[in-house]
Enzyme design. Structure first.
Site, mmCIF file in Angstrom:
data_model
loop_
_atom_site.group_PDB
_atom_site.id
_atom_site.type_symbol
_atom_site.label_atom_id
_atom_site.label_comp_id
_atom_site.label_asym_id
_atom_site.label_seq_id
_atom_site.Cartn_x
_atom_site.Cartn_y
_atom_site.Cartn_z
ATOM 1 N NE ARG A 189 1.376 8.647 -0.587
ATOM 2 C CZ ARG A 189 0.893 8.571 -1.813
ATOM 3 N NH1 ARG A 189 -0.097 9.349 -2.182
ATOM 4 N NH2 ARG A 189 1.377 7.709 -2.667
ATOM 5 N N GLY A 192 -3.095 9.869 -10.237
ATOM 6 C CA GLY A 192 -3.541 10.604 -9.047
ATOM 7 C C GLY A 192 -3.054 12.047 -9.081
ATOM 8 C CG ASP A 193 -2.192 14.369 -5.491
ATOM 9 O OD1 ASP A 193 -1.497 13.337 -5.646
ATOM 10 O OD2 ASP A 193 -2.221 15.021 -4.442
ATOM 11 N N GLY A 230 1.120 4.993 -8.563
ATOM 12 C CA GLY A 230 0.876 3.630 -8.083
ATOM 13 C C GLY A 230 -0.255 3.007 -8.887
ATOM 14 C CB ILE A 282 -6.798 2.419 -4.081
ATOM 15 C CG1 ILE A 282 -5.445 2.633 -3.389
ATOM 16 C CG2 ILE A 282 -6.679 1.489 -5.266
ATOM 17 C CD1 ILE A 282 -4.946 1.391 -2.666
ATOM 18 C CG ASP A 283 -4.694 6.545 -1.128
ATOM 19 O OD1 ASP A 283 -4.805 5.310 -1.065
ATOM 20 O OD2 ASP A 283 -3.634 7.146 -0.858
ATOM 21 C CG MET A 297 -2.248 -8.960 -1.536
ATOM 22 S SD MET A 297 -2.444 -10.145 -0.241
ATOM 23 C CE MET A 297 -3.737 -11.143 -0.910
ATOM 24 C CB ILE A 298 -6.488 -3.522 -1.217
ATOM 25 C CG1 ILE A 298 -5.626 -2.270 -0.963
ATOM 26 C CG2 ILE A 298 -6.545 -4.377 0.028
ATOM 27 C CD1 ILE A 298 -6.264 -1.313 0.045
HETATM 28 O O1 F6P Z 1 -1.892 5.194 -4.983
HETATM 29 C C1 F6P Z 1 -2.065 5.468 -3.634
HETATM 30 C C2 F6P Z 1 -1.320 4.437 -2.837
HETATM 31 O O2 F6P Z 1 -1.850 3.180 -3.059
HETATM 32 C C3 F6P Z 1 -1.307 4.808 -1.354
HETATM 33 O O3 F6P Z 1 -2.391 4.306 -0.657
HETATM 34 C C4 F6P Z 1 -0.001 4.265 -0.898
HETATM 35 O O4 F6P Z 1 0.521 5.014 0.151
HETATM 36 C C5 F6P Z 1 0.869 4.429 -2.084
HETATM 37 O O5 F6P Z 1 0.041 4.397 -3.208
HETATM 38 C C6 F6P Z 1 1.966 3.397 -2.189
HETATM 39 O O6 F6P Z 1 2.496 3.396 -3.482
HETATM 40 P P1 F6P Z 1 3.931 2.939 -3.969
HETATM 41 O O7 F6P Z 1 4.479 1.992 -2.950
HETATM 42 O O8 F6P Z 1 3.655 2.297 -5.292
HETATM 43 O O9 F6P Z 1 4.741 4.177 -4.144
#
Ligand code: F6P
Length: 434
Positions: A247, A171-172, A80, A201-202, A354-355
């Protein structure tokens, strides 16, 4: 889970550093591989407790592994999006180009997909000119994607392109992907360095105090909370309910709460609560409305998932797709007060993407530039299968396997959660007592 040992924090290298660094810094500005950052800042009451977990310190090395004139680097952004992605891309390119003299830099398009030729995504050339001004934009100029590609195919591509260094920003899920690439590279005995940069962002990456994008996301979530407070104050028994991303960890919700000061209830995945019963969330909310006539609630998207039944769906990165706790809470609150014949006005705000789709704020921009520069130092020194992290306000090298071994979560015993409890005044537990 087994306790980590010193060995888990040992950084892999591709070999001996034989080239003098082109940085031309005075000796005092270089770091040595032997400098470590202690894991624990606090000295435990039980003296003599072993504290052998520590991180290698990031920074420029006097001798480097790669000959800059012969080095080709590539950058890939996955998962993301997050504020600061473009800042990191720019920082890596500028550092490689101007400080180390590496002129061959490629941008891999749309995450790991771009390393599989079957997806027809040609890498783009990155230069100081092509990255000019990108830090002012949200998102990633390279595009991103979730999910993995066959590591053998990806390493074939790296070999074909002659890449010596791959920077994996994500991320991970991305970092796990980076690790399998590093394993494949090692299996083939190739001198290719794989360096990760922790983005989400998490803020849920293990052994990293803060990931980039988090500060900006918190600042934006804080604005949504300000609006929720205004809405709540504008009506008798007004309720402002905000759902924020997060998440499996409630860091955004908790930190936005602390920035905002008007939040009354912070609901996070790490601290379960009940809806019904004495002392449960709805009962506590009712008591507050009777006294104060308004309330602000922030809920992290991963909170309260135990209220939902049914099979868990997963995204391409293997993350469980959560059910919508925000809408669920809004409906449950509405139903509850209707049954009590107590009129309320509830305004539900979901700032959603938006964040995370905005450009980095000043603090994230500074952080991203530090991460990018340190990632280049590590890569040029031939380090691999590691990320650049931050710990006690210092930059560190962390092996990918240990950083992905567990997700960072808020401990209910931590100073952070204590501060949330103090700021909101919410009960320590909102589990039913009846
Ligand atoms: O990158 C983490 C995050 O922003 C989480 O907070 C959220 O659950 C997830 O990505 C949503 O990502 P996408 O809708 O792009 O798969």
């Amino acid at each position: 889970m087994r306790m980590p040992t010193f060995e888990d924090f040992r950084i892999k290298t591709l070999g001996e550093c034989r080239y003098p660094s082109p940085l031309n810094f005075p000796e005092s500005l270089y770091e040595s591989d032997d400098v470590r950052i202690r894991y624990a800042a606090e000295i435990p009451a039980e003296t003599g407790m072993p504290d052998d977990i520590s991180f290698e310190k990031a920074g420029p090395r006097q001798k480097i592994f790669f000959d800059p004139a012969e080095t080709k680097a590539a950058i890939v952004t996955c998962g993301g999006i997050s504020p600061g992605l473009n800042d990191v891309i720019r920082a890596i390119v500028m550092q490689l180009y101007y400080k180390y003299g590496v002129q061959h830099i490629l941008g891999i398009q749309y995450g790991y997909k771009g390393l599989n030729p079957a997806n027809w995504l040609e890498p783009v050339k990155l230069t100081p000119e092509s990255v000019e001004g990108i830090h002012e934009l949200g998102g990633t100029v390279l595009g991103s994607s979730r999910g993995q590609e066959d590591p053998a195919v990806m390493v074939n591509t790296l070999e074909k392109l002659g890449i010596n260094i791959l920077f994996c920003i994500g991320g991970d899920g991305t970092l796990r992907g980076a690790h399998v690439i590093a394993q494949e590279v090692e299996k083939r005995g190739l001198p290719i360095s794989i360096i990760g940069l922790p983005k989400t962002i998490d803020n849920d990456i293990g052994y990293v105090a803060k990931t980039f994008g988090f500060d900006t996301a918190v600042a934006e979530a804080h604005e949504a909370l300000q609006c929720a407070h205004v809405e709540a104050r504008g009506a008798q028994n007004g309720i402002g309910l905000v759902k924020v991303m997060g998440r499996d960890s409630g860091f955004i919700a908790a930190n936005a709460t602390l920035a905002n000061l008007d939040v009354n209830y912070t609901l996070i995945p790490e601290v379960p609560f009940d809806l019904h019963g004495k002392g449960a969330f709805l009962d506590v909310l009712e008591q507050r409305l009777k006294k104060r006539h308004h309330a602000v609630i922030v809920v992290a998207e991963g909170a309260g998932q135990e209220f939902f039944e049914g099979a868990d769906e997963k995204d391409a990165s293997g993350n469980i797709l959560h059910k919508d706790i925000g809408v669920f809470l809004r409906d449950e609150i509405t139903k509850y007060f209707k049954s009590k014949q107590m009129p309320i006005t509830i305004k539900y705000i979901d700032p959603s993407y938006m964040i995370r789709s905005i450009p980095a704020n000043a603090s994230d921009s500074i952080f991203c530039a530090h991460l990018g520069r340190n990632a280049v130092h590590a890569a040029m020194a031939g380090k691999t299968d590691m990320i650049v992290g931050r710990w006690h306000d210092l930059f560190t090298h962390v092996p990918i396997p240990i950083t992905t071994s567990s997700r960072k979560k808020i401990s209910p015993d931590s100073f952070l959660w204590l501060s949330v409890l103090e700021s909101t005044g919410q009960p320590v537990s909102m589990k039913s007592q009846s």
